[in-house]
Write an enzyme that holds these catalytic residues in place. Sequence first.
Site, PDB file in Angstrom:
ATOM      1  N   GLN A 114       0.825  -1.206   0.000  1.00 53.99           N
ATOM      2  CA  GLN A 114       0.000   0.000   0.000  1.00 53.99           C
ATOM      3  C   GLN A 114       0.862   1.261   0.000  1.00 53.99           C
ATOM      4  O   GLN A 114       0.341   2.360  -0.110  1.00 53.99           O
ATOM      5  CB  GLN A 114      -0.898   0.019   1.243  1.00 53.99           C
ATOM      6  CG  GLN A 114      -1.913  -1.114   1.272  1.00 53.99           C
ATOM      7  CD  GLN A 114      -2.754  -1.129   2.532  1.00 53.99           C
ATOM      8  OE1 GLN A 114      -2.921  -2.166   3.140  1.00 53.99           O
ATOM      9  NE2 GLN A 114      -3.306   0.006   2.937  1.00 53.99           N
TER      10      GLN A 114
ATOM     11  N   ARG B 218      -8.632  -0.344   7.861  1.00 56.05           N
ATOM     12  CA  ARG B 218      -9.655   0.581   7.349  1.00 56.05           C
ATOM     13  C   ARG B 218      -9.974   1.621   8.412  1.00 56.05           C
ATOM     14  O   ARG B 218     -11.131   1.844   8.776  1.00 56.05           O
ATOM     15  CB  ARG B 218     -10.901  -0.194   6.962  1.00 56.05           C
ATOM     16  CG  ARG B 218     -11.686   0.537   5.878  1.00 56.05           C
ATOM     17  CD  ARG B 218     -12.692  -0.343   5.246  1.00 56.05           C
ATOM     18  NE  ARG B 218     -13.347   0.355   4.162  1.00 56.05           N
ATOM     19  CZ  ARG B 218     -13.966  -0.237   3.167  1.00 56.05           C
ATOM     20  NH1 ARG B 218     -13.991  -1.536   3.099  1.00 56.05           N
ATOM     21  NH2 ARG B 218     -14.553   0.453   2.229  1.00 56.05           N
ATOM     22  N   CYS B 219      -8.937   2.283   8.883  1.00 56.43           N
ATOM     23  CA  CYS B 219      -9.072   3.108  10.078  1.00 56.43           C
ATOM     24  C   CYS B 219      -7.880   4.031  10.141  1.00 56.43           C
ATOM     25  O   CYS B 219      -6.769   3.626   9.841  1.00 56.43           O
ATOM     26  CB  CYS B 219      -9.076   2.160  11.270  1.00 56.43           C
ATOM     27  SG  CYS B 219      -8.695   2.897  12.841  1.00 56.43           S
TER      28      CYS B 219
ATOM     29  N   GLU C  99     -12.819   4.676   5.177  1.00 57.18           N
ATOM     30  CA  GLU C  99     -12.866   3.943   6.437  1.00 57.18           C
ATOM     31  C   GLU C  99     -14.102   4.263   7.273  1.00 57.18           C
ATOM     32  O   GLU C  99     -14.397   3.536   8.222  1.00 57.18           O
ATOM     33  CB  GLU C  99     -11.609   4.244   7.232  1.00 57.18           C
ATOM     34  CG  GLU C  99     -11.529   5.674   7.680  1.00 57.18           C
ATOM     35  CD  GLU C  99     -10.176   6.011   8.275  1.00 57.18           C
ATOM     36  OE1 GLU C  99      -9.175   5.603   7.690  1.00 57.18           O
ATOM     37  OE2 GLU C  99     -10.157   6.660   9.308  1.00 57.18           O
TER      38      GLU C  99
END
Length: 784
Positions: A219, A366-367, A735
């Site tokens: 990523q 996702r945060c 997110e």
Amino acid sequence: MSTETTVKGSLGVPMKRKEDPRFIQGKGNYVDDLSFPGMLYMCIVRSPYPHAEITNIDVSEALKVPGVKAVITGKDLEAAGLGWLPTFHGKDKQMVLAIGKVLFQYQEVAAVFAETRGAAADGAELVQVDYNPLPVVTDPFTAKKDEVLLRPDREAKTNQIYHWEVGDKDGAEKALATSEKRIKQRMWFPRCHPAPLEPCGCVAFFDTMGRLQFHVTSQAPHVYRTALSLVTGIPEDKIHVISPDIGGGFGNKVPVYPGYVCAIVGALKIGRPVKWIETRTENLTSTGFARDYHMDVEIGATADGRVTALKVSTAADHGAFDAAADPTKYPAGMFGVVTGSYTFPVAFAEVDAFFTNKAPGGVAYRCSFRVTEASFAIERGMDILADELGMDPVELRRRNFVKKEQFPFPSALGFTYDSGDYHKTLDVALEKIGYQALLKEQAEKRARGELMGIGISTFNEVVGAGPSKHFDILGLKMFDSAEIRIHPTGSGIVRTGAKSQGQGHETTWAQIVAEELGLDPQNIMVEEGDTDTAPYGLGTYASRSTPVAGAALAMAARRVRERGRKIAAHLLEVGEGDVEWTDYKFQVKGVPSKSVTMKEVAFAAYTNPGQNEPGLEATHYYDPPNMTFPNGAYIAVVDVDRESGEVKVRRFLAVDDCGTIINPMIVEGQVHGGLTEGFAIAFMQEIQYDKDGNNQNTNFTDYLVPTSLESPHWETASTVTPSPHHPIGAKGVGESPNVGSPAAFVNAVVDALSPLGVRHIEMPVTRDKVWRAIRDAEAKKGQS
Ligand code: CDP
């Protein structure tokens, strides 16, 4: 001149995703699709013990397997100075292959390289490792006692990794002590796992120039390049990181894992390309878990429901190494957003992190680095307070929201919320779901003894790390970048330092550039993930792409426009000052009939630039002045079967405010995906360890991932409060649904059970837990 080639209004359009035709036809280009001549496969030998001394490793039988080329162990790596790897947070290091002892079950012990995957696996089976088991620590409270010291390699002889705090401890405690009402609740956000569809993997080889070609599921490709250079000593110009299509990341593909280093070492040692693709079990057991925060939440309030103070104390389980991928100055990430959408006059938050014999991680699943935990704590806490006050949770929230005229709002824990209209977002949600009718239905059902719950979560977030004066990873400042090249015929290529893993950047980035330049988004190609071509950036996680790389793109496009203005002036035969950008074209001020399109300007930039510099391109490195603060109002409606404990999510509505929306269809898709993950976390997912440290959730029959059959029907809507500091007013959104939904689900279940006196239930809210809570509550009532 004609303006027919101008494309107007690319922003806010539900344009179909440009990347989808290749994905849905199975034509994506993933790491495991790659094949190179002479490529070998790597398989990792992992520890069956969570804590054990290694007394001997014998690789002789493995080397006899036909096709096996080499086996490496921790000792080999140590001799090469590669025994340990710095973790991204920068304050700890992680063994690449175990040296002396193992610290968690499935830890990497040896790597086997062979002609085929099968031969590598056969070789791995035959690596003989002798272990002497040691006592095991599986929770932070036992770790805190320091009876078993897990990391004697560290200077500090304690299992405690750090103590972090923010806010006014004395002030918060005093205010709590004198508050008319006060609640305190221990809540655990369980250890879960991002479990992307595609697990992690890489192919490494040294090309004919001796340059490392590293194809990897990353990523953050540029950060990998720098980190690999620092770890291996290979000069950075001799490292080429390519992150092709990625099948989901969700934070799992941010850290540099031991397998990557082993593959590179194998490629160097054997002189052939090496592929390593982890199995699902390896993914679930050893790479990048999330959460595992035990939080004590205390809230004080006046009798009429005005919050007076917040205190949150957390014990964090980081596993065997501190491999949480948080920015350097923020060991507990953005946990300081725990004051949520509310005007707490005083607040205090602290996190104590501990080593345990569990897999390392603490990734931002996702945060935005621990925002999910913080959001859950405050949104559950507000419901418990409402219960204590005997007040509607909606009214309690309304009474304490930051008002829209209070923005920019300095929170009690140091963030400056940029914008929002929390009242409006909640009102839209209540109206859409028909809150009053639901309350009526609930009252009728309660009168009949039926269990129906309505759960609210009015969360806010902090995304877009970040201003580089505050945020860095391994010292690398968290800016991001964009480069735009417009070709002579008015199409173009765009590159950023972000890296899509399914979020649709190929589409939304094209829309941003098209909007700024009046060009056709279908002819703006987007390329990410290649460190040789993309400008340096910190990558995609924590919903930072739109707030940072997206802003860089808009700024770079505006630079292109400024260069274009000079060429337009030349074409229109006026001074530059007489040219304005209006209605998606250059026009002589006040003379609409005299105009040129960007397409015409692009052609002239290569064929007739006049005295101007030829070509039409620009680069921008964007350092945001602040984070962006998206928010949402989520409402879950559940029915609970009193006899079986089964929870049915009857309705779920998510109203999100992510500022200016680039592509509403993509935003809706992001929300659907995140809600499905939040649903799974709330009801079915947990990485559990037994008392001996054995991982109980090593595959998808034990770690449940919902399909569309299990998932509720998602209803979505949005409000738009632009970010005042983002060039196009956009905030992140990816997110939000994962952050905001778990509290809504749990609040709904607890609301359903509240007539029985239930005040809290831990995630995952499984049928047995609900059944047990009902039976216990009934038994208690029977006794009283
Ligand atoms: O960093 P990441 O791409 O995971 O998250 P994001 O910035 O929240 O963006 C997720 C996707 O939603 C991207 O394709 C964005 O461009 C899109 N998006 C949008 O269309 N409008 C927004 N206001 C925010 C995101």
